[in-house]
Design a protein around this motif. Structure first.
Motif, PDB file in Angstrom:
ATOM      1  N   ARG A  61       0.847  -1.317  -0.027  1.00  0.00           N
ATOM      2  CA  ARG A  61      -0.081   0.046   0.075  1.00  0.00           C
ATOM      3  C   ARG A  61       0.921   1.317   0.035  1.00  0.00           C
ATOM      4  O   ARG A  61       0.246   2.231  -0.593  1.00  0.00           O
ATOM      5  N   SER A  62       2.044   1.142   0.587  1.00  0.00           N
ATOM      6  CA  SER A  62       2.827   2.483   0.674  1.00  0.00           C
ATOM      7  C   SER A  62       3.154   2.804  -0.869  1.00  0.00           C
ATOM      8  O   SER A  62       3.476   4.056  -0.964  1.00  0.00           O
ATOM      9  N   LYS A  63       3.207   1.989  -1.528  1.00  0.00           N
ATOM     10  CA  LYS A  63       3.653   2.585  -3.155  1.00  0.00           C
ATOM     11  C   LYS A  63       2.534   3.158  -3.781  1.00  0.00           C
ATOM     12  O   LYS A  63       2.755   3.998  -4.803  1.00  0.00           O
ATOM     13  N   THR A  64       1.339   3.051  -3.505  1.00  0.00           N
ATOM     14  CA  THR A  64       0.182   3.745  -4.017  1.00  0.00           C
ATOM     15  C   THR A  64      -0.499   4.807  -2.788  1.00  0.00           C
ATOM     16  O   THR A  64      -1.389   5.637  -3.108  1.00  0.00           O
ATOM     17  N   ALA A  65       0.402   5.334  -1.843  1.00  0.00           N
ATOM     18  CA  ALA A  65      -0.274   6.134  -0.802  1.00  0.00           C
ATOM     19  C   ALA A  65       0.141   7.366  -1.678  1.00  0.00           C
ATOM     20  O   ALA A  65       1.368   7.612  -2.109  1.00  0.00           O
ATOM     21  N   THR A  66      -0.766   8.270  -1.626  1.00  0.00           N
ATOM     22  CA  THR A  66      -0.914   9.487  -2.335  1.00  0.00           C
ATOM     23  C   THR A  66      -0.728  10.814  -1.174  1.00  0.00           C
ATOM     24  O   THR A  66      -0.503  11.937  -1.539  1.00  0.00           O
ATOM     25  N   SER A  67      -1.025  10.425   0.166  1.00  0.00           N
ATOM     26  CA  SER A  67      -0.663  11.473   1.124  1.00  0.00           C
ATOM     27  C   SER A  67       0.155  11.068   2.344  1.00  0.00           C
ATOM     28  O   SER A  67       0.384   9.907   2.623  1.00  0.00           O
ATOM     29  N   LEU A  68       0.250  12.138   3.102  1.00  0.00           N
ATOM     30  CA  LEU A  68       1.309  11.802   4.142  1.00  0.00           C
ATOM     31  C   LEU A  68       0.507  11.144   5.005  1.00  0.00           C
ATOM     32  O   LEU A  68       0.805  10.063   6.101  1.00  0.00           O
ATOM     33  N   LYS A  69      -0.753  11.461   5.292  1.00  0.00           N
ATOM     34  CA  LYS A  69      -1.821  10.892   6.348  1.00  0.00           C
ATOM     35  C   LYS A  69      -1.897   9.218   5.989  1.00  0.00           C
ATOM     36  O   LYS A  69      -1.958   8.549   6.872  1.00  0.00           O
ATOM     37  N   ALA A  70      -2.101   8.917   4.790  1.00  0.00           N
ATOM     38  CA  ALA A  70      -2.206   7.687   4.358  1.00  0.00           C
ATOM     39  C   ALA A  70      -1.047   6.763   4.754  1.00  0.00           C
ATOM     40  O   ALA A  70      -1.060   5.722   5.089  1.00  0.00           O
ATOM     41  N   LEU A  71       0.245   7.491   4.324  1.00  0.00           N
ATOM     42  CA  LEU A  71       1.504   6.724   4.784  1.00  0.00           C
ATOM     43  C   LEU A  71       1.683   6.513   6.272  1.00  0.00           C
ATOM     44  O   LEU A  71       2.186   5.584   6.683  1.00  0.00           O
ATOM     45  N   ALA A  72       1.157   7.734   6.919  1.00  0.00           N
ATOM     46  CA  ALA A  72       1.270   7.654   8.495  1.00  0.00           C
ATOM     47  C   ALA A  72       0.406   6.506   8.983  1.00  0.00           C
ATOM     48  O   ALA A  72       1.077   5.658   9.700  1.00  0.00           O
ATOM     49  N   LYS A  73      -0.719   6.298   8.394  1.00  0.00           N
ATOM     50  CA  LYS A  73      -1.748   5.122   8.768  1.00  0.00           C
ATOM     51  C   LYS A  73      -0.849   3.764   8.515  1.00  0.00           C
ATOM     52  O   LYS A  73      -0.816   2.831   9.449  1.00  0.00           O
ATOM     53  N   ILE A  74      -0.289   3.679   7.289  1.00  0.00           N
ATOM     54  CA  ILE A  74       0.627   2.301   6.972  1.00  0.00           C
ATOM     55  C   ILE A  74       1.597   2.147   7.588  1.00  0.00           C
ATOM     56  O   ILE A  74       1.599   1.154   8.477  1.00  0.00           O
ATOM     57  N   SER A  75       2.563   3.301   8.087  1.00  0.00           N
ATOM     58  CA  SER A  75       3.688   3.071   9.187  1.00  0.00           C
ATOM     59  C   SER A  75       3.224   2.588  10.627  1.00  0.00           C
ATOM     60  O   SER A  75       3.819   1.721  10.918  1.00  0.00           O
ATOM     61  N   VAL A  76       1.970   3.163  10.875  1.00  0.00           N
ATOM     62  CA  VAL A  76       1.754   2.800  12.212  1.00  0.00           C
ATOM     63  C   VAL A  76       1.065   1.355  12.312  1.00  0.00           C
ATOM     64  O   VAL A  76       1.482   0.764  13.280  1.00  0.00           O
ATOM     65  N   GLN A  77       0.511   1.218  11.277  1.00  0.00           N
ATOM     66  CA  GLN A  77      -0.061  -0.202  11.384  1.00  0.00           C
ATOM     67  C   GLN A  77       0.962  -1.275  11.287  1.00  0.00           C
ATOM     68  O   GLN A  77       0.933  -2.416  11.882  1.00  0.00           O
ATOM     69  N   LEU A  78       2.038  -0.917  10.452  1.00  0.00           N
ATOM     70  CA  LEU A  78       3.332  -1.836  10.469  1.00  0.00           C
ATOM     71  C   LEU A  78       3.904  -1.992  11.590  1.00  0.00           C
ATOM     72  O   LEU A  78       4.538  -2.910  12.216  1.00  0.00           O
ATOM     73  N   SER A  79       3.998  -0.628  12.524  1.00  0.00           N
ATOM     74  CA  SER A  79       4.473  -0.576  13.607  1.00  0.00           C
ATOM     75  C   SER A  79       3.806  -1.550  14.537  1.00  0.00           C
ATOM     76  O   SER A  79       4.487  -2.250  15.466  1.00  0.00           O
TER      77      SER A  79
END
Length: 183
Positions: A61-79
Protein backbone atom coordinates in the motif's frame (compact mmCIF):
# COMPACT_ATOMS: atom_id res chain seq x y z
CA UNK A 1 7.11 1.31 -56.76
CA UNK A 2 4.10 0.08 -54.89
CA UNK A 3 6.33 -1.88 -52.53
CA UNK A 4 8.34 1.29 -51.72
CA UNK A 5 5.24 3.27 -50.92
CA UNK A 6 4.06 0.45 -48.73
CA UNK A 7 7.38 0.29 -46.86
CA UNK A 8 7.40 3.95 -45.95
CA UNK A 9 4.00 3.92 -44.31
CA UNK A 10 4.82 0.60 -42.58
CA UNK A 11 8.10 1.98 -41.27
CA UNK A 12 6.39 5.17 -40.30
CA UNK A 13 3.56 3.35 -38.58
CA UNK A 14 6.02 1.10 -36.72
CA UNK A 15 7.97 4.14 -35.60
CA UNK A 16 4.76 5.80 -34.50
CA UNK A 17 3.71 2.71 -32.56
CA UNK A 18 7.14 2.51 -30.92
CA UNK A 19 6.93 6.21 -29.94
CA UNK A 20 3.44 5.74 -28.50
CA UNK A 21 4.61 2.72 -26.54
CA UNK A 22 7.51 4.70 -25.06
CA UNK A 23 5.27 7.65 -24.29
CA UNK A 24 2.65 5.50 -22.56
CA UNK A 25 5.34 3.70 -20.54
CA UNK A 26 6.84 6.97 -19.35
CA UNK A 27 3.37 8.30 -18.51
CA UNK A 28 2.67 5.18 -16.43
CA UNK A 29 6.00 5.57 -14.67
CA UNK A 30 5.23 9.19 -13.89
CA UNK A 31 1.78 8.41 -12.51
CA UNK A 32 3.06 5.58 -10.32
CA UNK A 33 6.13 7.35 -8.97
CA UNK A 34 4.59 10.02 -6.69
CA UNK A 35 4.12 7.49 -3.90
CA UNK A 36 7.70 6.35 -4.33
CA UNK A 37 8.76 9.98 -4.20
CA UNK A 38 6.72 10.42 -1.01
CA UNK A 39 8.31 7.35 0.58
CA UNK A 40 11.78 8.42 -0.60
CA UNK A 41 11.29 11.91 0.81
CA UNK A 42 10.25 10.58 4.22
CA UNK A 43 12.93 7.89 4.43
CA UNK A 44 15.71 10.37 3.68
CA UNK A 45 14.77 12.17 6.91
CA UNK A 46 14.83 9.04 9.11
CA UNK A 47 17.66 7.42 11.04
CA UNK A 48 18.30 4.84 8.30
CA UNK A 49 17.11 5.51 4.76
CA UNK A 50 17.73 1.96 3.52
CA UNK A 51 15.94 0.24 6.41
CA UNK A 52 13.09 2.76 6.20
CA UNK A 53 12.58 2.00 2.50
CA UNK A 54 12.61 -1.73 3.21
CA UNK A 55 10.14 -1.34 6.08
CA UNK A 56 7.64 0.81 4.19
CA UNK A 57 7.96 -1.13 0.95
CA UNK A 58 7.15 -4.33 2.85
CA UNK A 59 3.55 -3.11 2.64
CA UNK A 60 2.41 -2.76 -0.99
CA UNK A 61 0.00 0.00 0.00
CA UNK A 62 2.93 2.37 0.55
CA UNK A 63 3.59 2.34 -3.20
CA UNK A 64 0.14 3.77 -3.85
CA UNK A 65 -0.09 6.11 -0.87
CA UNK A 66 -0.82 9.58 -2.18
CA UNK A 67 -0.79 11.53 1.07
CA UNK A 68 1.27 11.79 4.22
CA UNK A 69 -1.76 10.80 6.31
CA UNK A 70 -2.22 7.58 4.32
CA UNK A 71 1.48 6.81 4.64
CA UNK A 72 1.32 7.58 8.38
CA UNK A 73 -1.50 5.06 8.83
CA UNK A 74 0.44 2.41 6.92
CA UNK A 75 3.55 3.12 8.98
CA UNK A 76 1.71 2.92 12.30
CA UNK A 77 -0.08 -0.27 11.26
CA UNK A 78 3.29 -1.81 10.41
CA UNK A 79 4.59 -0.61 13.79
CA UNK A 80 1.71 -2.27 15.65
CA UNK A 81 2.24 -5.52 13.78
CA UNK A 82 5.97 -5.43 14.48
CA UNK A 83 5.50 -4.67 18.19
CA UNK A 84 2.89 -7.43 18.58
CA UNK A 85 5.19 -9.92 16.86
CA UNK A 86 8.02 -8.96 19.19
CA UNK A 87 5.75 -9.23 22.23
CA UNK A 88 4.77 -12.75 21.13
CA UNK A 89 8.47 -13.60 20.78
CA UNK A 90 9.19 -12.29 24.30
CA UNK A 91 6.24 -14.19 25.78
CA UNK A 92 7.47 -17.39 24.11
CA UNK A 93 10.93 -16.83 25.60
CA UNK A 94 9.41 -16.29 29.04
CA UNK A 95 7.51 -19.59 28.73
CA UNK A 96 10.73 -21.41 27.85
CA UNK A 97 12.25 -20.23 31.12
CA UNK A 98 15.88 -19.34 31.65
CA UNK A 99 18.19 -17.81 34.22
CA UNK A 100 16.62 -15.41 36.70
CA UNK A 101 18.44 -12.39 35.23
CA UNK A 102 17.16 -13.14 31.77
CA UNK A 103 13.64 -13.84 33.05
CA UNK A 104 13.57 -10.44 34.78
CA UNK A 105 14.73 -8.73 31.60
CA UNK A 106 12.17 -10.55 29.50
CA UNK A 107 9.36 -9.67 31.90
CA UNK A 108 10.38 -6.00 31.91
CA UNK A 109 10.64 -6.01 28.13
CA UNK A 110 7.23 -7.68 27.85
CA UNK A 111 5.83 -4.80 29.89
CA UNK A 112 7.58 -2.30 27.61
CA UNK A 113 6.25 -4.00 24.49
CA UNK A 114 2.71 -4.05 25.86
CA UNK A 115 3.05 -0.28 26.36
CA UNK A 116 4.42 0.06 22.80
CA UNK A 117 1.44 -1.74 21.31
CA UNK A 118 -0.89 0.55 23.26
CA UNK A 119 1.04 3.68 22.22
CA UNK A 120 1.08 2.74 18.54
CA UNK A 121 -2.60 1.73 18.68
CA UNK A 122 -3.52 5.05 20.28
CA UNK A 123 -1.49 6.89 17.67
CA UNK A 124 -3.39 5.15 14.88
CA UNK A 125 -6.71 6.32 16.30
CA UNK A 126 -5.37 9.83 16.93
CA UNK A 127 -4.14 10.34 13.36
CA UNK A 128 -7.61 11.53 12.36
CA UNK A 129 -8.28 13.53 15.52
CA UNK A 130 -5.08 14.95 17.00
CA UNK A 131 -1.89 14.57 14.99
CA UNK A 132 0.31 16.12 17.68
CA UNK A 133 -0.82 13.53 20.22
CA UNK A 134 -0.27 10.78 17.65
CA UNK A 135 3.23 12.14 17.05
CA UNK A 136 3.91 12.05 20.81
CA UNK A 137 2.59 8.50 21.22
CA UNK A 138 4.72 7.28 18.32
CA UNK A 139 7.80 8.83 19.92
CA UNK A 140 6.97 7.29 23.33
CA UNK A 141 6.77 3.83 21.75
CA UNK A 142 10.38 4.21 20.65
CA UNK A 143 11.31 5.24 24.18
CA UNK A 144 9.81 1.97 25.44
CA UNK A 145 12.28 0.09 23.23
CA UNK A 146 15.06 2.07 24.90
CA UNK A 147 13.73 0.97 28.32
CA UNK A 148 13.92 -2.66 27.26
CA UNK A 149 17.44 -2.16 25.94
CA UNK A 150 18.49 -0.39 29.17
CA UNK A 151 17.09 -3.28 31.21
CA UNK A 152 19.26 -5.72 29.26
CA UNK A 153 22.31 -3.51 29.81
CA UNK A 154 21.68 -3.03 33.54
CA UNK A 155 21.30 -6.78 34.11
CA UNK A 156 24.21 -7.55 31.74
CA UNK A 157 21.97 -9.88 29.76
CA UNK A 158 22.49 -10.25 26.04
CA UNK A 159 19.58 -11.30 23.88
CA UNK A 160 20.69 -10.33 20.36
CA UNK A 161 17.35 -11.09 18.71
CA UNK A 162 15.59 -8.86 21.24
CA UNK A 163 18.16 -6.10 20.72
CA UNK A 164 17.42 -6.33 16.97
CA UNK A 165 13.71 -6.08 17.69
CA UNK A 166 14.30 -3.00 19.83
CA UNK A 167 16.21 -1.41 16.95
CA UNK A 168 13.35 -2.26 14.60
CA UNK A 169 10.80 -0.60 16.91
CA UNK A 170 13.00 2.49 17.15
CA UNK A 171 13.14 2.60 13.35
CA UNK A 172 9.34 2.32 13.05
CA UNK A 173 8.94 4.95 15.76
CA UNK A 174 11.30 7.26 13.91
CA UNK A 175 9.50 6.74 10.60
CA UNK A 176 6.11 7.48 12.17
CA UNK A 177 7.51 10.48 14.01
CA UNK A 178 9.00 11.96 10.81
CA UNK A 179 5.73 11.48 8.92
CA UNK A 180 3.43 12.85 11.63
CA UNK A 181 5.77 15.78 12.22
CA UNK A 182 4.99 16.86 8.64
CA UNK A 183 1.19 16.57 8.97
Amino acid sequence: MDSKTLKIPTTLSLSLLFFLFLFSSSTKAQTSSPSNILVDKICKKTLDNTKCLAALESDPRSKTATSLKALAKISVQLSISNAKGSLNFINDEIKKGSGSGQQEVLEQCASSYKAMVLSFSSALEELDEDVMTANYDIKVAGDDADLCQAEMASKKVEIPSLADRNDQVKLYSNIGFVITDKL
